[in-house]
Motif scaffolding. Structure first.
Motif, PDB file in Angstrom:
ATOM      1  N   PRO A 106      39.620  36.298  46.670  1.00 39.02           N
ATOM      2  CA  PRO A 106      39.355  36.971  47.954  1.00 39.02           C
ATOM      3  C   PRO A 106      40.512  37.879  48.332  1.00 39.02           C
ATOM      4  O   PRO A 106      41.648  37.683  47.896  1.00 39.02           O
ATOM      5  N   ARG A 107      40.205  38.851  49.185  1.00 41.93           N
ATOM      6  CA  ARG A 107      41.224  39.813  49.632  1.00 41.93           C
ATOM      7  C   ARG A 107      41.247  39.820  51.157  1.00 41.93           C
ATOM      8  O   ARG A 107      40.210  40.054  51.785  1.00 41.93           O
ATOM      9  N   PHE A 108      42.401  39.565  51.711  1.00 37.82           N
ATOM     10  CA  PHE A 108      42.551  39.574  53.167  1.00 37.82           C
ATOM     11  C   PHE A 108      44.027  39.647  53.509  1.00 37.82           C
ATOM     12  O   PHE A 108      44.904  39.451  52.649  1.00 37.82           O
ATOM     13  N   ALA A 109      44.293  39.936  54.780  1.00 41.60           N
ATOM     14  CA  ALA A 109      45.653  39.942  55.335  1.00 41.60           C
ATOM     15  C   ALA A 109      45.592  39.291  56.705  1.00 41.60           C
ATOM     16  O   ALA A 109      44.741  39.649  57.536  1.00 41.60           O
ATOM     17  N   LEU A 110      46.464  38.324  56.951  1.00 38.90           N
ATOM     18  CA  LEU A 110      46.485  37.562  58.192  1.00 38.90           C
ATOM     19  C   LEU A 110      47.895  37.600  58.778  1.00 38.90           C
ATOM     20  O   LEU A 110      48.883  37.558  58.045  1.00 38.90           O
ATOM     21  N   GLN A 111      47.943  37.647  60.113  1.00 39.05           N
ATOM     22  CA  GLN A 111      49.228  37.628  60.822  1.00 39.05           C
ATOM     23  C   GLN A 111      49.249  36.437  61.774  1.00 39.05           C
ATOM     24  O   GLN A 111      48.299  36.228  62.538  1.00 39.05           O
ATOM     25  N   PRO A 159      53.183  38.835  57.257  1.00 39.36           N
ATOM     26  CA  PRO A 159      51.735  38.675  57.087  1.00 39.36           C
ATOM     27  C   PRO A 159      51.408  37.960  55.778  1.00 39.36           C
ATOM     28  O   PRO A 159      52.093  38.134  54.766  1.00 39.36           O
ATOM     29  N   VAL A 160      50.376  37.151  55.815  1.00 39.61           N
ATOM     30  CA  VAL A 160      49.879  36.472  54.620  1.00 39.61           C
ATOM     31  C   VAL A 160      48.888  37.403  53.939  1.00 39.61           C
ATOM     32  O   VAL A 160      47.824  37.704  54.497  1.00 39.61           O
ATOM     33  N   ARG A 161      49.236  37.859  52.761  1.00 42.67           N
ATOM     34  CA  ARG A 161      48.369  38.786  52.021  1.00 42.67           C
ATOM     35  C   ARG A 161      47.860  38.079  50.768  1.00 42.67           C
ATOM     36  O   ARG A 161      48.627  37.456  50.040  1.00 42.67           O
ATOM     37  N   TRP A 162      46.562  38.230  50.554  1.00 43.33           N
ATOM     38  CA  TRP A 162      45.935  37.590  49.387  1.00 43.33           C
ATOM     39  C   TRP A 162      45.083  38.609  48.652  1.00 43.33           C
ATOM     40  O   TRP A 162      44.412  39.395  49.289  1.00 43.33           O
ATOM     41  N   PRO A 163      45.157  38.622  47.312  1.00 42.94           N
ATOM     42  CA  PRO A 163      45.857  37.698  46.416  1.00 42.94           C
ATOM     43  C   PRO A 163      47.359  37.940  46.385  1.00 42.94           C
ATOM     44  O   PRO A 163      47.826  39.033  46.690  1.00 42.94           O
ATOM     45  N   LEU A 164      48.073  36.907  45.984  1.00 41.94           N
ATOM     46  CA  LEU A 164      49.529  36.999  45.961  1.00 41.94           C
ATOM     47  C   LEU A 164      50.009  37.901  44.831  1.00 41.94           C
ATOM     48  O   LEU A 164      50.946  38.676  45.000  1.00 41.94           O
ATOM     49  N   LEU A 165      49.367  37.789  43.658  1.00 42.87           N
ATOM     50  CA  LEU A 165      49.781  38.535  42.474  1.00 42.87           C
ATOM     51  C   LEU A 165      48.665  39.466  42.037  1.00 42.87           C
ATOM     52  O   LEU A 165      47.482  39.126  42.130  1.00 42.87           O
ATOM     53  N   VAL A 166      49.058  40.641  41.574  1.00 42.71           N
ATOM     54  CA  VAL A 166      48.068  41.588  41.054  1.00 42.71           C
ATOM     55  C   VAL A 166      47.639  41.189  39.652  1.00 42.71           C
ATOM     56  O   VAL A 166      46.466  41.311  39.283  1.00 42.71           O
ATOM     57  N   GLY A 168      48.361  38.260  36.162  1.00 48.92           N
ATOM     58  CA  GLY A 168      48.800  36.908  35.824  1.00 48.92           C
ATOM     59  C   GLY A 168      47.634  35.952  35.763  1.00 48.92           C
ATOM     60  O   GLY A 168      46.508  36.264  36.176  1.00 48.92           O
ATOM     61  N   ASN A 169      47.905  34.763  35.242  1.00 50.21           N
ATOM     62  CA  ASN A 169      46.886  33.726  35.073  1.00 50.21           C
ATOM     63  C   ASN A 169      46.891  32.707  36.207  1.00 50.21           C
ATOM     64  O   ASN A 169      46.236  31.668  36.096  1.00 50.21           O
ATOM     65  N   LEU A 170      47.609  32.958  37.270  1.00 49.42           N
ATOM     66  CA  LEU A 170      47.649  32.023  38.388  1.00 49.42           C
ATOM     67  C   LEU A 170      46.294  31.964  39.077  1.00 49.42           C
ATOM     68  O   LEU A 170      45.645  33.000  39.296  1.00 49.42           O
ATOM     69  N   ASP A 171      45.857  30.735  39.402  1.00 49.24           N
ATOM     70  CA  ASP A 171      44.588  30.558  40.106  1.00 49.24           C
ATOM     71  C   ASP A 171      44.724  31.115  41.522  1.00 49.24           C
ATOM     72  O   ASP A 171      45.528  30.636  42.311  1.00 49.24           O
ATOM     73  N   GLN A 172      43.925  32.124  41.842  1.00 49.07           N
ATOM     74  CA  GLN A 172      43.950  32.746  43.165  1.00 49.07           C
ATOM     75  C   GLN A 172      42.561  32.782  43.778  1.00 49.07           C
ATOM     76  O   GLN A 172      42.216  33.703  44.504  1.00 49.07           O
TER      77      GLN A 172
END
Length: 263
Positions: A106-111, A159-166, A168-172
Motif C-alpha cells: 500500500p501507498r500512503f503518508a500519515l502525520q 510523517p510515516v510514509r509507506w512503503p519504506l523501501l523502493v 528490496g525483498n522486505l515484506d511491505q
C-alpha cells in the motif's frame, strides 16, 4: 557315441549355450524344461512408453514334443499404446497448483499530531507535510476549535510514509504496514498518553484501527492504542461538505472524553 561330459566340452568350444537334439540322445542327461521354450521376441517401446515385460515362463511347463512348436504370446500394439497413454492422462488430470499472487504494498503518508490530551493521525493526501495556509489544515484547525481543543496542534515526529523501501525483498504488505503504524503510535503513547486517538482518513483508519470506511464517525477499541475515533479524510470532507454534520454529531457524543466538565 559321445558321453555327456565330452559333448558339453565340444559345445562350449563352439560357444553353443542352448541346443536341442532332434532325437533322444543315449546316455544324455535329461534336459531342463525351461530351455526347450524359445525366448519371447523383444518389443521395442514407443516414445515415452513404459517397457513391457515379457511373460514369465513357469518352471513346471510341459516339455514340448519334437515336431510341435510352442505357442508364444506376443503383446498387441494396442495394449502398448494404452499403457503409454496412461501417464499422459494422469498428467492431464493432475490439478494445477496456482501460484500466490504478489500483493503490491500500500501507498500512503500519515502525520501524527498532538492537540491537548488527544493524538491525531491524519492522512496527508498530497504526501507533503501541512502548510499553514493549506485548506485541509485550516479545516483541521476549525474541527479542533469546535472540539474544544487547541487549534495549533504540535507535530509529533516525521510523517510515516509507506512503503519504506523502493527496492528490496522486505515484506511491505498490508499486515507489515499495520504493524509498523501501530508500533509507531504505541511508542509515542509511552512518551505521553492520550485520552482519545483521532484517525482521520482511510489509511489511518485501516492501518491503525484495522477497520474500513464503514467505521467512520464511530469509536474503535484498538488493542495497544486504546480508544480511537474514525473520521473521513480532510480532502473528502471538503469535497463532500454534508459529511461535516455527521462529524459534528459524533463529536458532541465524544467531547466529554477530552473536554473536562465545568463542575
Amino acid at each position: 557315441m559321445l558321453i555327456e561330459s565330452r559333448r558339453r566340452a565340444y559345445l562350449n568350444a563352439m560357444q553353443v549355450v542352448h541346443w536341442l537334439p532332434r532325437t533322444e540322445l543315449p546316455f544324455a542327461a535329461p534336459s531342463r524344461p525351461e530351455l526347450l521354450l524359445p525366448l519371447a521376441p523383444e518389443v521395442l517401446p514407443e516414445f515415452d512408453a513404459p517397457q513391457v515385460e515379457p511373460a514369465r515362463v513357469a518352471v513346471n511347463a510341459p516339455v514340448a514334443r519334437s515336431g510341435e512348436r510352442p505357442k508364444i504370446e506376443i503383446p498387441r500394439p494396442g495394449s502398448t499404446a494404452k499403457a503409454a497413454s496412461k501417464p499422459v492422462e494422469e498428467a492431464e488430470a493432475a490439478p494445477v497448483v496456482a501460484r500466490p499472487v504478489a500483493v503490491p504494498p500500500p501507498r500512503f503518508a500519515l502525520q501524527l499530531l498532538r492537540a491537548g490530551s488527544c493524538l491525531l493521525l491524519v492522512e496527508l493526501a498530497t504526501g507533503q507535510p501541512f502548510q499553514s495556509r493549506d485548506p485541509s489544515y485550516l479545516l483541521l484547525k476549525d474541527m479542533l476549535r469546535a472540539a474544544g481543543l487547541p487549534d495549533s496542534p504540535q507535530i509529533v515526529g516525521e510523517p510515516v510514509r509507506w512503503p519504506l523501501l523502493v527496492r528490496g525483498n522486505l515484506d511491505q504488505g498490508p499486515q507489515a504496514a499495520t504493524d509498523f503504524v501501530q508500533g509507531f503510535i504505541q511508542a509515542r503513547l509511552e512518551e505521553a498518553p492520550c485520552v482519545c486517538l483521532w484517525l482521520i482518513g482511510l489509511p489511518a483508519v485501516r492501518f491503525a484501527g484495522e477497520a474500513d470506511a464503514e467505521a467512520y464517525y464511530r469509536e474503535l477499541p484498538v488493542e495497544g492504542l486504546g480508544t480511537a475515533w474514525a473520521l473521513p479524510g480532510l480532502e473528502l470532507l471538503m469535497d463532500e461538505p454534508q459529511r461535516k454534520a455527521d462529524v459534528w454529531q459524533a463529536m458532541r457524543r465524544l467531547m466529554a472524553r477530552w473536554k473536562p466538565s465545568d463542575e
